[in-house]
Structures are given as C-alpha cells and as structure tokens.
Write an enzyme that holds these catalytic residues in place. Sequence first.
Site: not given
Ligand code: UD1
Length: 432
Positions: A22-23, A93, A117, A122-123, A125-126, A307, A329, A399
């Site tokens: 899925k991811n 998301r 969520c 889960r921002p 910003d990055l 996960d 995470i 999902r």
């Molecule tokens: C993806 C996966 C999810 C998995 C996660 C971590 C998909 C669709 N989902 O989610 O199943 O659990 O990777 O392996 O692929 N963060 C920030 N700012 C940002 C983005 C992220 O602070 O702009 C933080 C998040 O809050 C979290 C960490 O970075 O603490 C990792 O998140 P991220 O790797 O971005 O997860 P997703 O891509 O949302």
Amino acid sequence: MDKLVIHGGVPLRGAIPVSGAKNAALPLMCAALLSDSTLTLSNVPELADIRTMKKLLGQHGVRITNPAPGVYALDAAAVDNFTAPYELVRTMRASVLVLGPLLSRFGAAKVSLPGGCAIGTRPIDLHLKALAAMGAVIELKDGYVHAACSGRLKGAEITFDKVSVGATENAVMAATLAEGKTTLHNAAREPEVQDLCQALKAMGASVHGIGTSTLVVEGVKRLGGAWHTVIADRIEAGTYAAAAAATGGEVELIGARADLMQAVIAAFIRAGVEVKETPRGLSVRNTCKRLRSVDVTTEVYPGFPTDMQAQAMAMMAIAEGVSRISETIFENRYMHVPELSRMGAGITMDGGEAVIHGVAELKPAEVMATDLRASVGLVIAALAARGETTLHRVYHLDRGYERLEEKLSACGARIERVPGTAGAEDRLEEAA
Ligand code: UD1
C-alpha cells in the site's frame, strides 16, 4: 460499521500470498501526475486507501483504467484541477503526495492540510520546507496549502531535519521536473521510497543514490510513461508472520522479501520463531513453543518499522518474560495498549515505553480498532486468545489489508465479518 468475530486458539497453517505494498502504491499513483504519458502499475492491492487515491486523482482529471486485476493505467494528460479537497485528504494523509507532482508539472497546487490524526500530530512542515527550497511560494490559508511557482521549480540542496518518508517522496517527485540538480540529504531509505525512485527512473527521471540517505536528482523537462510492478508489502508479510508466531503455527508467505525485513526477522528469531527463506518467499514457524520476550525500538529503515510495533506488542503480550517496546517515530502510537489490556495483557507505560509482562494466554473480549496497525495487532491477539473476540470498527483494517479474512481463513483461522450499516467508508479516519 462492519465488525470481525474471531474464534481464536487455532494455530495458523498454510500459505499466504503477500499483496503489493500500500505504502508504495499510493506514492506511485501520485507519480502519474508528473507525466502526460500513461503510467501503468501492476500488483496494486485492492484497498480502501487505493480507492480513495483513485477518487482523488480522478477529480484532478487523471483517467484511470483497470485492465486486469491489480493493474491500473493512469493517464494524467488532461489534468485540469489542482486542488486536493479536505473531504479526501482528511480520510487519507497520503493525499498530500499530490502536492509535489502537481506543483512541479503545473506550477500550482492547492492541497488541504491533513489535520490531526489518531497516531500523533503528523505535521507536513518538512514537505513544505523542501518545496520552498526549490523556489515554491507557499501560503497556508483556510486550512489549505497554496503552492505556486513561476516557471519550473529550481534544483536545490536540501537537508531534512528529520527522516520523513512522505517528505522525501514529495521532494523527489518535485525534483524530477525541476531545473537543475537537487540533492536530498537525510532522505528516507524505506523500500517504498526506493520503489518510487525506480519507477521515476523508468519514466525517464535521473535519480541517483537510491537506497541511501542522499538522493541526487537531475531535473528533466518531461517524463514519459512506464510500466512498474509494485513491491511486496513487507508490513503485511510481517503481520501474518506475527499471527503465525502468536498462534503457534507455521505459514509460508508467498512473495515476501526477506531482504526488506531484516530487523523484523531478527526480532522474530530472538523471540524463538524459526524464519527461513524459501524459493517462494519466507516460512515462519513456531510450533508448540512459548515465545520469548524481546525488546523492540522502532526506527527508520532499516530499523524495526513503526508499522510493525502493534503486531510485535500482541506477540510479546503472550511471551515469557518482560519486553519493552519503545516507539520513536510517532507519539501516541499506543492506542492498542488499553485494548490489549482488555484482553488480559499485562502492559504498563513507563515514560514513552511500553513494558509488557507476558501472560500465559490472552482472554477474548470486545475490542475496538483505532487505527490500521493497532487494529491488526488486535486481530493477532484475538487469533491467539481461545474463545470469541469481537473487533469493532473494521474499516481501519480495510484501508491496508487486502482480503484479510480470506487469507487468514485459508490457514485455518475462524474469522467472520459481520456487516454493519452502509456508508462506513465515509467515516474513514486517519491512520498510517
Ligand atoms: C509513512 C507511512 C506510514 C509509516 C511512516 C513511518 C505511507 C503512506 N505511510 O507515513 O505507514 O508509519 O511512513 O515509516 O507511506 N514529520 C514531521 N514533519 C513532516 C513530516 C513528518 O515532523 O513534514 C514527522 C512525523 O510526525 C513522524 C516522522 O516525521 O514523527 C516520520 O513521519 P513520515 O516518515 O513522514 O511518515 P509518513 O510519510 O506520513
């Protein structure tokens, strides 16, 4: 809302085909937006999240056909709407992954902020910082990200403060059509990111460093079409492995990739589970043995995946001894703890760590799914507990797990779906 009724205590035995990830499939579908030629994906799992992504891309103007099971041809030649609306983004998301491709190809995108969520703040910003570094003008207004650039995005040197799968995917997709070279430092190395990069290369992008934490992208003016097969779902494979281990069973996971699951396999082996590569995938065996306690800390790839944390906790709930599970995470990703406790698990929280005092057996109960992976952790616990467990809010599972009941039943599990009222998909909530 549907519920699952599980009569546990039956060791799982048999073969389970592993679906496409899925991811990986979700970002790959978004990559179709980068080209006016068709991107065809095979091994796409049939899941609620994939249906949501089809809806989202469809409303942008992507023409999607499904010539064979699991095969989707995505044609983004006539995209004319650059807005990803709140109703869709809030249910999933991963919708924010249209931002980079839309902006890079069309110079404009308006994407709803995903909002809060169930597994932490889960921002994004990055994602936004990376696109801004490439020259995008970004404004947050009325709950939406408004992003624009005049002409093409510009290649940039970007260092992520934190490893993010989604931000890496958005940035790498945007960089493929930017002018000049983009270097992404501290990029995510997850297999799903690698799969996306391989597909981008097949479409004509220049991406180097795939599988490392530094990705270098030389922008091109146009990407073409491609055919790409989605990689096997390492989390689904790990989930069924955990179910086999927890029920004292033996399963062969057809199509599972051991090379992508090293940290999970190492934890299983420490717990006393036999894991072997087979010509078809991976075999997992735990006949008649009490599992041993194992400490687990979630990390970015190649570490133990967040996960798989809930599934590991369900296993440890019936292991001999005390295990500690530390989630690094996502904050608040412990919603399965109270539900597992309702089934008799001995879990206490110690700061950010869960301390699991293994019990000889779990007890059946009525439990509630709170997010995708928490729910499947409860399914594993229910399969191990002798007696009838009812799991409510099954839509979370839909999902991310393709044909879950069918796959488990084929291995002897007694699991039945009891249909609820219609419209459950409208109530989909955010989760991983
Ligand atoms: C993806 C996966 C999810 C998995 C996660 C971590 C998909 C669709 N989902 O989610 O199943 O659990 O990777 O392996 O692929 N963060 C920030 N700012 C940002 C983005 C992220 O602070 O702009 C933080 C998040 O809050 C979290 C960490 O970075 O603490 C990792 O998140 P991220 O790797 O971005 O997860 P997703 O891509 O949302």
